[in-house]
Design an enzyme around this catalytic site. Structure first.
Site, short mmCIF file in Angstrom:
data_model
loop_
_atom_site.label_atom_id
_atom_site.label_comp_id
_atom_site.label_asym_id
_atom_site.label_seq_id
_atom_site.Cartn_x
_atom_site.Cartn_y
_atom_site.Cartn_z
N LYS A 117 -13.20 0.96 0.18
CA LYS A 117 -12.89 -0.04 -0.84
C LYS A 117 -11.44 -0.47 -0.62
CE LYS A 117 -13.35 -1.06 -5.75
NZ LYS A 117 -12.05 -1.64 -6.02
N CYS A 409 30.69 19.25 -5.37
CA CYS A 409 29.43 19.55 -4.69
C CYS A 409 28.80 20.80 -5.33
CB CYS A 409 29.69 19.81 -3.21
SG CYS A 409 28.26 20.46 -2.34
N CYS A 433 30.40 23.10 4.02
CA CYS A 433 29.37 23.17 2.98
C CYS A 433 28.08 23.75 3.58
CB CYS A 433 29.11 21.77 2.44
SG CYS A 433 27.77 21.70 1.25
S1 IVH Z 1 -18.51 -5.53 -2.82
C1 IVH Z 1 -21.31 -7.13 -5.73
N1 IVH Z 1 -17.14 -4.18 -1.04
O1 IVH Z 1 -13.62 -4.40 -5.34
C2 IVH Z 1 -20.22 -6.33 -5.17
N2 IVH Z 1 -16.01 -5.01 -2.94
O2 IVH Z 1 -14.60 -3.99 -8.19
C3 IVH Z 1 -19.03 -7.12 -4.92
N3 IVH Z 1 -13.61 -4.50 -2.96
O3 IVH Z 1 -13.24 -7.59 -6.54
C4 IVH Z 1 -17.95 -6.41 -4.25
N4 IVH Z 1 -13.56 -3.44 -1.05
O4 IVH Z 1 -12.32 -7.23 -4.24
C5 IVH Z 1 -17.11 -4.84 -2.22
N5 IVH Z 1 -16.03 -3.00 0.64
C6 IVH Z 1 -16.00 -3.66 -0.53
C7 IVH Z 1 -14.82 -3.82 -1.27
C8 IVH Z 1 -14.86 -4.49 -2.48
C9 IVH Z 1 -12.84 -3.86 -2.09
C10 IVH Z 1 -13.11 -5.08 -4.24
C11 IVH Z 1 -13.49 -6.50 -4.43
C12 IVH Z 1 -13.97 -6.65 -5.84
C13 IVH Z 1 -13.74 -5.30 -6.43
C14 IVH Z 1 -14.93 -4.94 -7.27
#
Ligand code: IVH
Length: 693
Positions: A117, A409, A433
């Site tokens: 993520k 110090c 020191c």
């Molecule tokens: S899928 C329907 N995949 O997380 C699902 N989101 O909380 C849509 N994000 O605003 C998102 N990495 O910006 C997806 N590998 C990933 C992601 C990802 C980061 C972020 C995305 C979204 C938020 C959702």
């Protein structure tokens, strides 16, 4: 006017080539050509488009440099909403997710696509007939902002896709972010130019993406990763994993760490595996995402409120937490710098318990206005030292809750000083020191310095506390029995330490210079110094005042030459400013330091230093051509000097000449050098280049 056929073809070819190299560099991370070659292609295209305005088009790589500022962003209604994800923090929640999914589908096992993520910003990219036509932020999920011009500057976003049924109407979704290394470089530049630093890569990316002036965006190192599609009107992709594979085929960057997982145990394994790689990934992530792989199943599962039922974000522990400041201590570093360190109520953050956090220096502490008893935000990311980001809420703040820098110090009692213009407060005790002694020994023995294995904190502590070692020079006379007599030191480990001290007796000048711990001299500066001087003797004898004024003079001369369009002279010690020169000068002239250095390189039993040529020059001998009369040496002396450094002197100027040394009444050789763009040196520059005082 019509654009001639061959110009049109050449422009098309250049665009293709440039985008190919963008793809190699920004998507595959495997460039095929040097930056200079890329620049040449780019400039050629730019020139053609300037000469033939009819050639210009929005999908040309030259458009990636940004366009004039917009008054505001236009709203963009998303054709399908941009959703958020349900979060899980515990294994139990992941198991419950898998169970819900299986039950809703009425199946025993589900294949999931798992991926990191990204901690960036969601964007949508619309392509019509293979051409990038619109880019938008997520906004409130239903309506975002039109940031097309800004996204066009992101080199990893393809401006044109292969024309095919799939790309007639395609909306790709993904994340815009900044790599950790690019972020660090950005902040280094901000610091150097005295500007405010960015808080984290995500904020920096958000700021760049929402610039009304896309020429500013173009200067920021934004990257893009695709993680799905919003609309793929004509694609017949069956699964999420197939979707990402096809997007990769089309030229989009997709995450290399994506995997298929055959069930909940595999998901949890994936979570742990990515967690252990988290620090080494080039970008920051805050978790992993699990998605049901089959698209028809995704459709069947549908949505609850604003999140899909088919996906889940599994988050890592936050890298920021709140805690209370119990006290503020002062630590004394290698160069005597006093660093205020907050003692914290223990808190679990970024996967570890944190009890201390640095406050950097007095000004930082005042800027953040941290008092004992305050509740603060602590951040710990990867291996970096935990730090206090800001005060969340004030404590009682009685007068003695306010930190005061000590006047003496805390380790050796010497007075502390803070020089005008310096952020650091320092102990004036030098190697008297014990704190500075310990730190300078640890630095000396460090892996990147003399690399003395086994000489760690515990051992150094004992050696200094028992007054067995006062300076690095004392290490080379340490008997094995003395070491073996210390706590936690077996015969064998004492022998190992003695052996590694022995091994460190041969070192190159750069390492040795770095190991000395001269304030302001890091590895890079040490390399430049050793390359310039070539020998310790030359370094010790340097006339720094003369060097500094020679540098200034050469700079002025080069400014003139630049105006006249003449090639510049080589400036000695490029990259080393006046402050560092002064610091080196002061350190090397301090009698105590000189004595330590002399003892360190004592011919009877000290370190022997391997001599070194200039960096770059060391790799290959250079070819010089002499012309005209030199003031301070004869031709033969100049030749001998050049040859003594392993270089060659040739009789005539050619493409293979690296430098032409010109004295008074220089003849045609000088003209030839200018015509060929060869670097021209005068006598002084020659001496400096060769590290000859
Ligand atoms: S899928 C329907 N995949 O997380 C699902 N989101 O909380 C849509 N994000 O605003 C998102 N990495 O910006 C997806 N590998 C990933 C992601 C990802 C980061 C972020 C995305 C979204 C938020 C959702």
């Amino acid at each position: 006017m019509a654009v001639p056929r061959q110009v049109r073809d050449r422009a098309a070819r250049l665009r293709q080539e440039i985008e190919h190299h963008n793809y190699r560099y920004y998507v595959l991370d495997r460039p095929e050509i040097a930056d200079a070659e890329y620049d040449a292609l780019f400039r050629e295209l730019l020139r053609l488009e300037q000469e033939h305005p009819a050639l210009r088009s929005d999908d040309s790589p030259t458009q990636r440099v940004g366009a004039p500022p917009l008054p505001e962003f236009a709203p963009v209604r998303h054709r399908t909403p941009m959703l958020s994800l349900a979060n899980a923090f515990e294994e139990g929640e992941v198991r419950a997710f898998d169970k819900r999914v299986r039950e809703a589908l009425g199946v025993d096992a589900v294949q999931y696509a798992a991926e990191p993520k990204f901690d960036g910003l969601a964007v949508s990219l619309t392509y019509r007939d293979g051409v990038f036509v619109q880019g938008a932020t997520r906004g409130d999920g239903a309506t975002g902002e039109d940031v097309t011009q800004n996204l066009r500057t992101v080199r990893s976003i393809p401006l044109r896709l292969a024309r095919a049924r799939d790309t007639e109407d395609l909306e790709v979704r993904g994340e815009v972010l900044i790599y950790k290394s690019d972020f660090a470089a950005m902040n280094r530049r901000q610091r150097e130019s005295g500007e405010k630093e960015f808080v984290n890569p995500r904020n920096a990316a958000a700021g760049a993406l929402r610039q009304l002036d896309s020429r500013i965006t173009a200067q920021r190192p934004l990257r893009f990763f695709a993680y799905g599609v919003g609309v793929a009107a004509h694609a017949r992709w069956q699964s999420h994993s197939e979707t990402l594979d096809r997007l990769a085929d089309l030229g989009f960057p997709v995450c290399a760490q994506r995997e298929l997982a055959g069930g909940v145990e595999a998901l949890l394994g994936y979570f742990r595996s990515i967690g252990s790689q988290r620090d080494t990934l080039p970008y920051t992530i805050d978790g992993v995402v699990y998605k049901v792989d089959r698209l028809d199943w995704q459709g069947k599962l549908g949505f609850v409120s604003r999140a899909p039922r088919f996906a889940l974000a599994h988050k890592y522990p936050a890298e920021e937490q709140l805690t209370e400041v119990l006290g503020i201590d002062v630590q004394v570093g290698r160069t005597g710098t006093l660093t205020p360190v907050a003692r914290l109520k223990p808190v679990f953050v970024g996967g570890a318990t944190v009890t201390n956090a640095t406050l950097h220096n007095e000004d930082e502490l005042r800027r953040k206005d941290v008092w004992i008893g305050d509740t603060v935000v602590v951040r710990r990311a990867g291996d970096v030292i935990p730090e206090i980001v800001e005060v969340k809420s004030k404590g009682r703040r009685r007068s003695d809750d306010r930190f005061a820098m000590p006047k003496k110090c805390p380790v050796c009692g010497s007075p502390v000083v803070r020089l005008p213009g310096e952020a650091a407060t320092r102990c004036s005790g030098g190697l008297y020191c014990q704190a500075q002694r310990k730190q300078s020994l640890l630095h000396f023995a460090g892996r990147r310095a003399m690399d003395i294995e086994g000489l760690g904190e515990k051992l150094v502590e004992q050696l200094v506390d028992r007054d067995l070692v006062r300076s690095p020079a004392d290490l080379y006379g340490l008997p094995q029995e003395t070491l073996a007599g210390l706590e936690r030191m077996a015969e064998k480990s004492a022998q190992n330490v003695v052996d590694s001290i022995q091994r460190s007796r041969s070192a190159d000048l750069a390492r040795f210079t770095f190991a000395l711990g001269i304030p302001g001299v890091g590895e890079e500066v040490a390399k430049i110094l050793s390359g310039h001087f070539g020998s310790l003797q030359a370094l010790l004898q340097a006339d720094w005042a003369a060097l500094a004024s020679a540098k200034d003079a050469l700079r002025r001369e080069n400014a003139k030459r630049k105006r006249k369009g003449e090639p510049p002279l080589a400036v000695p010690l490029e990259g080393i400013g006046r402050e560092i020169m002064e610091s080196v000068d002061k350190f090397l002239h301090e009698p105590h330091n000189r004595e330590i250095i002399q003892r360190l390189v004592d011919p009877h039993g000290g370190i022997s230093i391997r001599e070194q040529l200039r960096p770059g020059v060391a790799a290959a001998a250079r070819t010089f051509v002499l012309t005209g009369t030199l003031e301070g040496m004869t031709r033969d002396q100049a030749r001998a000097l050049i040859e003594s450094r392993g270089h060659k002197v040739a009789g005539s100027v050619s493409k293979r000449t690296d430098y032409v040394v010109a004295g008074t009444d220089a003849g045609s050789k000088l003209d030839q050098a200018r015509a060929l763009g060869i670097e021209i040196l005068d006598e002084r520059a020659l001496r400096q280049l060769l590290g000859e005082p």
